[in-house]
Design an enzyme around this catalytic site. Structure first.
Site, mmCIF file in Angstrom:
data_model
loop_
_atom_site.group_PDB
_atom_site.id
_atom_site.type_symbol
_atom_site.label_atom_id
_atom_site.label_comp_id
_atom_site.label_asym_id
_atom_site.label_seq_id
_atom_site.Cartn_x
_atom_site.Cartn_y
_atom_site.Cartn_z
ATOM 1 N N PRO A 2 -18.971 0.355 -18.521
ATOM 2 C CA PRO A 2 -18.753 1.550 -19.314
ATOM 3 C C PRO A 2 -17.523 2.373 -19.012
ATOM 4 O O PRO A 2 -17.491 3.129 -18.058
ATOM 5 C CB PRO A 2 -19.985 2.384 -18.996
ATOM 6 C CG PRO A 2 -20.462 1.882 -17.674
ATOM 7 C CD PRO A 2 -19.698 0.677 -17.326
ATOM 8 N N GLU A 3 -16.523 2.263 -19.828
ATOM 9 C CA GLU A 3 -15.433 3.242 -19.851
ATOM 10 C C GLU A 3 -15.565 3.953 -21.193
ATOM 11 O O GLU A 3 -16.541 3.727 -21.920
ATOM 12 C CB GLU A 3 -14.073 2.550 -19.684
ATOM 13 C CG GLU A 3 -13.969 1.784 -18.360
ATOM 14 C CD GLU A 3 -12.632 1.097 -18.146
ATOM 15 O OE1 GLU A 3 -11.615 1.666 -18.548
ATOM 16 O OE2 GLU A 3 -12.605 0.001 -17.589
ATOM 17 N N ARG A 111 -27.122 -2.133 -10.725
ATOM 18 C CA ARG A 111 -26.655 -1.706 -9.403
ATOM 19 C C ARG A 111 -27.125 -0.326 -8.967
ATOM 20 O O ARG A 111 -26.786 0.134 -7.868
ATOM 21 C CB ARG A 111 -25.125 -1.799 -9.353
ATOM 22 C CG ARG A 111 -24.668 -3.246 -9.410
ATOM 23 C CD ARG A 111 -23.156 -3.375 -9.417
ATOM 24 N NE ARG A 111 -22.566 -2.979 -8.158
ATOM 25 C CZ ARG A 111 -21.250 -2.974 -7.938
ATOM 26 N NH1 ARG A 111 -20.418 -3.316 -8.900
ATOM 27 N NH2 ARG A 111 -20.782 -2.616 -6.775
ATOM 28 N N ARG A 150 1.987 17.237 -10.214
ATOM 29 C CA ARG A 150 1.421 16.466 -9.122
ATOM 30 C C ARG A 150 2.443 15.491 -8.605
ATOM 31 O O ARG A 150 3.452 15.243 -9.237
ATOM 32 C CB ARG A 150 0.215 15.657 -9.608
ATOM 33 C CG ARG A 150 -0.718 16.436 -10.462
ATOM 34 C CD ARG A 150 -1.544 17.376 -9.613
ATOM 35 N NE ARG A 150 -2.853 17.461 -10.211
ATOM 36 C CZ ARG A 150 -3.901 16.821 -9.706
ATOM 37 N NH1 ARG A 150 -3.798 16.109 -8.621
ATOM 38 N NH2 ARG A 150 -5.060 16.916 -10.295
#
Length: 267
Positions: A2-3, A111, A150
Site C-alpha cells: 500500500p502506497e 505481517r 532542508r
DNA sequence: CACGAGACCTGTTCGC
DNA sequence: TGCGAACAGGTCTCGT
C-alpha cells in the site's frame, strides 16, 4: 501493497460497499491491530454506527461513521476485503466489521504492522502529515521552497510523510528516475527546473499508478497492473527504458533503491 | 537537524 | 532436500 495509489484503489473499491451500511458488530482477532481505544470500548462504541463516507488521507483509509472515524493504516502487508457473511474469515484477518448488508469488512495483515484508530478526532492521528501531492496545495513553487529549507538526501525526504504524504518505496524510485534525479542528491542543491521536474514526476507517476489500479506484487493481488510498467523498481540488471543502461540496485536509508546510473547522475 | 541501526512481524526466495 | 540468510510495498524510536 500500500502506497498512495494502492490505498486510493482500495478506497474506490470499498466505498460503494460500505456507504449507508451499519456496523452490527466487530471481531478483533489480533488485539494489537487496534491502536486506540481499548478493545472493549471499541466494540461497544462501533456497534450500530452507520458509514457516512470512505476517503483517503496519505496512506490512511478514513471510514467516517456517524459519530467516529475509523482510520486504517495498512503498512507493509495490510489489505481490506469485503466478503459475504457466509464466507468464513481467513488466516491473516486481524479485524472484522460485520455489516448490515450480509457482508463483512476484513482487515487482513500478514505481517501485523498495520494499525486501526477509532476516534472522534481524526486530526489527532493525521496532524503531522505533509501535503497531498495530487491536491492543489502541492505546486512546484511549494516544492522548490521546501526542498531548499532542508538539507536531506532526496529519497529519504520523499519517503518522509511529514514532508509529502503518500509516496512509498516503489513510487519514490519511479519519480526520481522520471525526474532524472539521484536518490542521494541533496534537497537544497536542486535548481528550480529540477524541482519543477520532480513535482511533475510525482504527480504523473501517482496518477499513472491510480489509473492502473496500483501495483500488485507477491501474494497480495488486487488486480492492479502498474508492476508491468515499472521503469526502475525491482528491475536491477534490466535495461533503462530511456537509455538502455543497466539499472542498478543500491541501498538508501535501509531501503532497496533502483536507479539508472546514466539518467540519474549524482555529480 | 540529519542519518543509521534496530524494532515490530510473517512469509518467500536465494545460496550453499 | 534442508537450512539459514536476505529480503519485502512502512513507520517509530533511539543513539551519534
Amino acid at each position: 501493497m500500500p502506497e498512495l495509489p494502492e490505498v486510493e484503489t482500495i478506497v474506490r473499491g470499498i466505498r460503494p460497499e460500505l456507504i449507508g451500511n451499519t456496523i452490527l458488530s466487530a471481531d478483533l482477532l489480533w488485539a494489537r491491530a487496534l491502536a486506540t481505544p481499548s478493545a472493549k470500548q471499541f466494540k461497544q462504541q462501533v456497534q450500530g454506527q452507520k458509514v457516512k463516507d470512505v476517503t483517503r488521507r496519505a496512506k490512511y483509509l478514513d471510514i467516517a461513521l456517524k459519530d467516529f472515524h475509523l482510520l486504517i493504516h495498512l503498512r507493509m502487508s495490510g489489505d481490506i476485503i469485503i466478503r459475504q457473511s457466509k464466507t468464513g474469515p481467513e488466516k491473516h484477518d486481524r479485524l472484522l466489521l460485520h455489516l448490515s448488508n450480509r457482508k463483512y469488512l476484513a482487515f487482513s495483515d500478514t505481517r501485523k504492522f498495520g494499525r486501526v484508530w477509532f476516534t472522534k478526532d481524526p486530526g489527532s492521528v493525521l496532524a503531522r502529515l505533509g501535503p497531498e501531492p495530487l491536491e492543489s496545495g502541492f505546486t512546484s513553487k511549494w516544492l522548490f521552497e521546501n526542498l531548499r529549507k532542508r538539507k536531506r538526501q532526496l529519497k529519504p525526504l520523499l519517503l518522509d510523510q511529514t514532508f509529502i504524504a503518500g509516496l512509498g518505496n516503489i513510487y519514490t524510485d519511479e519519480c526520481l528516475h522520471m525526474a532524472k534525479l539521484h536518490p542521494l542528491a541533496l534537497s537544497n542543491d536542486l535548481s528550480q527546473k529540477q524541482a519543477e521536474a520532480l513535482c511533475e514526476a510525482i504527480q504523473s507517476v501517482l496518477k499513472e499508478g491510480i489509473r492502473r489500479n496500483g501495483a500488485s506484487i507477491d501474494w497480495v493481488y488486487r488486480g492492479g497492473d502498474y508492476q508491468n510498467y515499472f521503469r526502475v523498481y525491482d528491475r536491477a540488471g534490466g535495461a533503462c527504458l530511456a537509455c538502455g543502461t543497466e539499472i542498478q540496485r543500491l541501498t538508501v536509508g535501509q531501503r532497496g533503491t533502483h536507479v539508472c546510473p546514466k539518467c540519474q547522475r549524482l555529480r
